[in-house]
Design a protein around this motif. Sequence first.
Motif, short mmCIF file in Angstrom:
data_model
loop_
_atom_site.label_atom_id
_atom_site.label_comp_id
_atom_site.label_asym_id
_atom_site.label_seq_id
_atom_site.Cartn_x
_atom_site.Cartn_y
_atom_site.Cartn_z
N LEU A 1 3.87 14.76 -11.22
CA LEU A 1 4.70 14.83 -12.42
C LEU A 1 3.93 14.43 -13.82
O LEU A 1 3.05 13.82 -13.85
CB LEU A 1 5.96 14.09 -12.17
N SER A 2 4.60 15.32 -14.72
CA SER A 2 4.19 15.08 -15.89
C SER A 2 4.89 13.97 -16.79
O SER A 2 4.31 13.41 -17.75
CB SER A 2 4.01 16.34 -16.78
N ARG A 3 6.28 13.88 -16.36
CA ARG A 3 7.16 12.71 -16.88
C ARG A 3 7.97 12.11 -15.84
O ARG A 3 8.56 12.98 -15.09
CB ARG A 3 8.16 13.66 -17.86
N LYS B 1 0.92 -1.13 -0.04
CA LYS B 1 -0.23 0.05 -0.06
C LYS B 1 0.76 1.39 -0.02
O LYS B 1 0.69 2.22 -0.83
CB LYS B 1 -0.89 0.04 1.24
N THR B 2 1.93 1.23 1.05
CA THR B 2 2.83 2.55 0.90
C THR B 2 3.58 2.78 -0.58
O THR B 2 3.59 3.80 -1.00
CB THR B 2 3.83 2.42 2.07
N LYS B 3 4.14 1.45 -1.13
CA LYS B 3 4.48 1.50 -2.38
C LYS B 3 3.86 2.29 -3.41
O LYS B 3 4.08 2.77 -4.25
CB LYS B 3 5.24 0.26 -2.97
N LEU B 4 2.52 1.88 -3.39
CA LEU B 4 1.37 2.12 -4.14
C LEU B 4 1.11 3.84 -4.07
O LEU B 4 1.18 4.35 -5.06
CB LEU B 4 0.27 1.33 -4.14
N ALA B 5 1.10 4.12 -2.75
CA ALA B 5 1.09 5.61 -2.55
C ALA B 5 2.17 6.34 -3.12
O ALA B 5 1.83 7.58 -3.66
CB ALA B 5 0.89 5.65 -1.32
N GLY B 6 3.50 5.79 -3.16
CA GLY B 6 4.18 6.43 -3.71
C GLY B 6 4.25 6.63 -5.24
O GLY B 6 4.51 7.67 -5.70
N GLU B 7 3.80 5.60 -5.79
CA GLU B 7 3.55 5.49 -7.41
C GLU B 7 2.37 6.84 -7.58
O GLU B 7 2.60 7.57 -8.38
CB GLU B 7 2.94 4.29 -7.60
N GLN B 8 1.46 6.77 -6.76
CA GLN B 8 0.31 7.81 -7.02
C GLN B 8 0.72 9.25 -6.85
O GLN B 8 0.33 10.08 -7.42
CB GLN B 8 -0.53 7.53 -5.94
N ALA B 9 1.92 9.23 -6.02
CA ALA B 9 2.36 10.73 -5.70
C ALA B 9 3.11 11.22 -6.87
O ALA B 9 2.89 12.29 -7.46
CB ALA B 9 3.36 10.53 -4.37
N LYS C 1 7.20 10.64 -22.47
CA LYS C 1 6.47 12.05 -22.51
C LYS C 1 5.60 12.16 -21.40
O LYS C 1 4.62 13.11 -21.11
CB LYS C 1 5.47 12.19 -23.84
N ASN C 2 5.24 10.85 -20.74
CA ASN C 2 4.40 10.82 -19.56
C ASN C 2 4.90 10.37 -18.41
O ASN C 2 6.28 9.98 -18.50
CB ASN C 2 3.13 10.06 -20.10
N VAL C 3 4.30 10.11 -17.21
CA VAL C 3 4.72 9.20 -16.19
C VAL C 3 4.17 7.76 -16.56
O VAL C 3 3.27 7.41 -16.86
CB VAL C 3 3.72 9.32 -14.87
N GLU C 4 5.55 6.99 -17.11
CA GLU C 4 5.32 5.61 -17.65
C GLU C 4 5.71 4.68 -16.49
O GLU C 4 6.78 4.74 -16.06
CB GLU C 4 6.35 5.50 -18.84
N ILE C 5 4.87 3.57 -16.47
CA ILE C 5 5.21 2.49 -15.51
C ILE C 5 5.58 1.46 -16.34
O ILE C 5 5.52 1.06 -17.39
CB ILE C 5 3.81 2.05 -14.71
N TYR C 6 6.71 0.81 -15.90
CA TYR C 6 7.38 -0.57 -16.64
C TYR C 6 7.57 -1.62 -15.64
O TYR C 6 7.90 -1.56 -14.40
CB TYR C 6 8.86 -0.12 -17.02
N HIS C 7 7.62 -2.85 -16.26
CA HIS C 7 7.86 -4.03 -15.20
C HIS C 7 9.00 -4.69 -15.55
O HIS C 7 9.43 -4.89 -16.81
CB HIS C 7 6.64 -5.12 -15.45
N TYR C 8 9.90 -5.10 -14.55
CA TYR C 8 11.13 -5.55 -14.77
C TYR C 8 11.37 -6.93 -13.76
O TYR C 8 11.49 -6.60 -12.57
CB TYR C 8 12.37 -4.55 -14.89
#
Length: 289
Positions: free
Chosen positions: A141-143, A128-136, A205-212
């Motif tokens: 940010l735009s990128r 939950k805290t890591k997801l909150a970090g992503e959401q922040a 050009k955006n906030v992009e999520i990637y899986h690795y």
Amino acid sequence: MIIAVLGANGQLGNELQVLAKSYPDDSFYFTDIDEVNITQKESFENYIRKIQPDILINAAAFTAVDKAESDAEKAMQVNAKAVEIIASLSDTYHYFLIHVSTDYVFDGTHYKPYHELDVPHPVSIYGKTKLAGEQAIKGLLSRAIIIRTSWLYSSFGNNFVKTMLKLSKERSQLSVVFDQIGTPTYAADLADAILKICPQTQKIKNVEIYHYANEGVCSWYDLAKEIMYATASSCEIIPIETKDYPTAATRPHYSVLNKQKIKTDFGIRIPHWKDSLFHCLNQMNVLKK
Ligand SMILES: NC(=O)c1ccc[n+]([C@@H]2O[C@H](COP(=O)([O-])OP(=O)(O)OC[C@H]3O[C@@H](n4cnc5c(N)ncnc54)[C@H](OP(=O)(O)O)[C@@H]3O)[C@@H](O)[C@H]2O)c1
């Protein structure tokens, strides 16, 4: 480029320090909590003002998954509030943020590898805290780039691989869960991917999520078996169910990540988890001869 790395003393941070030597054209600055506490805005801002990075890699986190259940406040401070501070200063100081997140943002009810667009639903405080970090980051940010990874290990720090190596010397049998499925990730491979992404951030050009994660799929039991095989240990690994190994935090039963996007967008080749495990064990000088 000037590249700053937070969480430099952690598994990923240490692997980034090793690989940075192969990038002599870039200037790297590594820091950890002893120098900069990222939960304190003034401390972080002073550091950023001094370094003026082009890219900031956030490998710092509160990663004690079970401890987070009883210290949610601290986990939230480091994994979410600090990320908010980091994101909020990105435009002022003109750095591009590469932030590291986790497969534990998912609940594990899937039957096929998680895609970046799948809806997160964490089942632990850590998640939950890591997801909150992503959401922040997404809110401010735009990128930026957020890289979710899974089951990280390295010759540095504490992790499952090192725990198995230690316990296998002390005991003749070890019970390991076989009903949590995911993919181990050698932190050196993730560090390599991140440093290959750094010169390509202009195209984001955006906030992009990637899986690795590394290629392939296994259970913790399979991983433990492979460690015993690779090190010629006689310790027997017994498969058990999660219900027979109670932990403070609930973990997803299935958290395999779909990595197609990072491979396509950045031309990254990902090693299979067994090859990387052997590489790491070899680094640690424990591979059977
Ligand atoms: N480990 C895994 O299995 C795993 C799995 C999936 C995703 N991830 C993610 O991958 C990333 C790297 O993980 P890792 O395993 O390399 O982490 P790690 O080994 O736990 O290192 C994290 C580093 O961050 C530092 N840190 C903690 N609080 C801080 C603060 N307030 N200010 C500055 N530094 C602070 C830690 O210092 P202290 O040790 O002194 O606290 C530590 O050196 C994290 O984002 C993590 O959530 C990890």
